[in-house]
Design a protein around this motif. Structure first.
Motif, PDB file in Angstrom:
ATOM      1  N   TYR A   1     -10.453  18.221  -9.968  1.00 26.57           N
ATOM      2  CA  TYR A   1     -10.955  18.414  -8.605  1.00 26.57           C
ATOM      3  C   TYR A   1     -10.037  17.733  -7.602  1.00 26.57           C
ATOM      4  O   TYR A   1      -9.417  16.716  -7.890  1.00 26.57           O
ATOM      5  CB  TYR A   1     -12.364  17.814  -8.450  1.00 26.57           C
ATOM      6  CG  TYR A   1     -13.406  18.510  -9.276  1.00 26.57           C
ATOM      7  CD1 TYR A   1     -13.936  19.729  -8.878  1.00 26.57           C
ATOM      8  CD2 TYR A   1     -13.861  17.947 -10.459  1.00 26.57           C
ATOM      9  CE1 TYR A   1     -14.907  20.362  -9.644  1.00 26.57           C
ATOM     10  CE2 TYR A   1     -14.827  18.587 -11.230  1.00 26.57           C
ATOM     11  CZ  TYR A   1     -15.337  19.785 -10.816  1.00 26.57           C
ATOM     12  OH  TYR A   1     -16.287  20.411 -11.566  1.00 26.57           O
TER      13      TYR A   1
ATOM     14  N   SER B   1     -13.043  17.068  -2.587  1.00 31.52           N
ATOM     15  CA  SER B   1     -14.227  17.815  -3.027  1.00 31.52           C
ATOM     16  C   SER B   1     -15.459  16.935  -2.889  1.00 31.52           C
ATOM     17  O   SER B   1     -15.435  15.762  -3.231  1.00 31.52           O
ATOM     18  CB  SER B   1     -14.086  18.243  -4.488  1.00 31.52           C
ATOM     19  OG  SER B   1     -12.995  19.091  -4.660  1.00 31.52           O
ATOM     20  N   THR B   2     -16.547  17.520  -2.405  1.00 29.96           N
ATOM     21  CA  THR B   2     -17.767  16.742  -2.200  1.00 29.96           C
ATOM     22  C   THR B   2     -18.617  16.716  -3.465  1.00 29.96           C
ATOM     23  O   THR B   2     -18.477  17.569  -4.349  1.00 29.96           O
ATOM     24  CB  THR B   2     -18.618  17.321  -1.057  1.00 29.96           C
ATOM     25  OG1 THR B   2     -19.030  18.645  -1.417  1.00 29.96           O
ATOM     26  CG2 THR B   2     -17.846  17.345   0.250  1.00 29.96           C
TER      27      THR B   2
ATOM     28  N   TYR C   1     -20.503  19.876  -3.974  1.00 32.30           N
ATOM     29  CA  TYR C   1     -19.712  20.912  -4.644  1.00 32.30           C
ATOM     30  C   TYR C   1     -19.714  20.691  -6.157  1.00 32.30           C
ATOM     31  O   TYR C   1     -19.842  21.638  -6.936  1.00 32.30           O
ATOM     32  CB  TYR C   1     -18.284  20.910  -4.096  1.00 32.30           C
ATOM     33  CG  TYR C   1     -17.364  21.875  -4.793  1.00 32.30           C
ATOM     34  CD1 TYR C   1     -17.468  23.239  -4.566  1.00 32.30           C
ATOM     35  CD2 TYR C   1     -16.406  21.416  -5.696  1.00 32.30           C
ATOM     36  CE1 TYR C   1     -16.624  24.132  -5.216  1.00 32.30           C
ATOM     37  CE2 TYR C   1     -15.563  22.305  -6.340  1.00 32.30           C
ATOM     38  CZ  TYR C   1     -15.675  23.660  -6.101  1.00 32.30           C
ATOM     39  OH  TYR C   1     -14.848  24.542  -6.750  1.00 32.30           O
TER      40      TYR C   1
ATOM     41  N   LYS D   1     -22.043  19.312  -7.897  1.00 36.41           N
ATOM     42  CA  LYS D   1     -23.368  19.696  -8.388  1.00 36.41           C
ATOM     43  C   LYS D   1     -23.473  21.208  -8.556  1.00 36.41           C
ATOM     44  O   LYS D   1     -24.072  21.684  -9.523  1.00 36.41           O
ATOM     45  CB  LYS D   1     -24.454  19.189  -7.438  1.00 36.41           C
ATOM     46  CG  LYS D   1     -24.651  17.691  -7.493  1.00 36.41           C
ATOM     47  CD  LYS D   1     -25.753  17.265  -6.549  1.00 36.41           C
ATOM     48  CE  LYS D   1     -26.003  15.783  -6.613  1.00 36.41           C
ATOM     49  NZ  LYS D   1     -27.123  15.381  -5.740  1.00 36.41           N
ATOM     50  N   GLU D   2     -22.898  21.958  -7.623  1.00 29.83           N
ATOM     51  CA  GLU D   2     -22.902  23.421  -7.745  1.00 29.83           C
ATOM     52  C   GLU D   2     -22.152  23.859  -8.996  1.00 29.83           C
ATOM     53  O   GLU D   2     -22.597  24.756  -9.717  1.00 29.83           O
ATOM     54  CB  GLU D   2     -22.280  24.052  -6.502  1.00 29.83           C
ATOM     55  CG  GLU D   2     -23.124  23.916  -5.261  1.00 29.83           C
ATOM     56  CD  GLU D   2     -22.409  24.424  -4.013  1.00 29.83           C
ATOM     57  OE1 GLU D   2     -21.330  25.043  -4.134  1.00 29.83           O
ATOM     58  OE2 GLU D   2     -22.941  24.182  -2.920  1.00 29.83           O
ATOM     59  N   LYS D   3     -21.008  23.228  -9.264  1.00 23.63           N
ATOM     60  CA  LYS D   3     -20.226  23.553 -10.457  1.00 23.63           C
ATOM     61  C   LYS D   3     -21.002  23.177 -11.729  1.00 23.63           C
ATOM     62  O   LYS D   3     -20.950  23.899 -12.716  1.00 23.63           O
ATOM     63  CB  LYS D   3     -18.874  22.836 -10.428  1.00 23.63           C
ATOM     64  CG  LYS D   3     -17.972  23.255  -9.287  1.00 23.63           C
ATOM     65  CD  LYS D   3     -17.565  24.700  -9.384  1.00 23.63           C
ATOM     66  CE  LYS D   3     -16.444  24.844 -10.364  1.00 23.63           C
ATOM     67  NZ  LYS D   3     -15.920  26.189 -10.489  1.00 23.63           N
TER      68      LYS D   3
ATOM     69  N   ASN E   1     -24.604  13.587  -1.717  1.00 24.53           N
ATOM     70  CA  ASN E   1     -23.950  14.898  -1.648  1.00 24.53           C
ATOM     71  C   ASN E   1     -22.755  14.912  -0.704  1.00 24.53           C
ATOM     72  O   ASN E   1     -21.823  15.664  -0.894  1.00 24.53           O
ATOM     73  CB  ASN E   1     -24.943  15.975  -1.225  1.00 24.53           C
ATOM     74  CG  ASN E   1     -25.919  16.307  -2.321  1.00 24.53           C
ATOM     75  OD1 ASN E   1     -25.750  15.917  -3.464  1.00 24.53           O
ATOM     76  ND2 ASN E   1     -26.969  17.031  -1.975  1.00 24.53           N
TER      77      ASN E   1
ATOM     78  N   THR F   1     -17.130  12.158  -1.207  1.00 24.02           N
ATOM     79  CA  THR F   1     -16.064  12.930  -1.833  1.00 24.02           C
ATOM     80  C   THR F   1     -15.688  12.307  -3.175  1.00 24.02           C
ATOM     81  O   THR F   1     -16.010  11.147  -3.436  1.00 24.02           O
ATOM     82  CB  THR F   1     -14.812  12.987  -0.941  1.00 24.02           C
ATOM     83  OG1 THR F   1     -14.290  11.669  -0.797  1.00 24.02           O
ATOM     84  CG2 THR F   1     -15.126  13.589   0.415  1.00 24.02           C
TER      85      THR F   1
END
Length: 118
Positions: A24, A28-29, A32, A34-36, A66, A69
């Motif tokens: 990453y 990247s946050t 993001y 968590k979405e992955k 959230n 970074t």
């Protein structure tokens, strides 16, 4: 982006299994990430998160926000290690009260004695 700028991260789930490692950008946050994690979550798992807010990422003993970074989550001693940062993932689904539970709570509040003896 040069590979040396990327951060290697793997995620250890509550049951000991792992997702990753992935590379990453330091910008990247956590949201993001968590979405992955949701996209890569094992389908045969007993406990599956339904939304990003159900997932908590822990790194360095702290639950990550959230908006943070990846670069902010790196520990100062990371330069000494040559490997992936391991972040722990737990599932904490939001618990919604049922109508019956709400009625019980309201009934308890109404039946409280408020006598005062002077």
């Amino acid at each position: 982006m040069p590979e040396e700028d990327l951060v290697e991260v793997k995620f250890r789930l509550y049951d000991g299994s792992e997702i990753g490692p992935f590379w990453y950008s330091p910008s990247s946050t956590v949201g993001y990430l968590k979405e992955k994690i949701l996209a890569e979550w094992p389908k045969d798992s007993k406990l599956n998160p339904k939304a990003v807010n159900d997932v908590k990422i822990i790194s360095g003993g702290k639950i990550l926000e959230n908006s943070k970074t990846v670069g902010q989550c790196q520990m100062p001693f990371h330069e000494l290690q040559k490997g992936a940062i391991t972040m722990h993932v737990v599932v904490q689904p939001a618990v919604a009260k049922t109508k019956a539970e709400k009625k019980i709570d309201e009934a308890e509040r109404k039946s409280i004695c408020s006598c005062s003896i002077l």
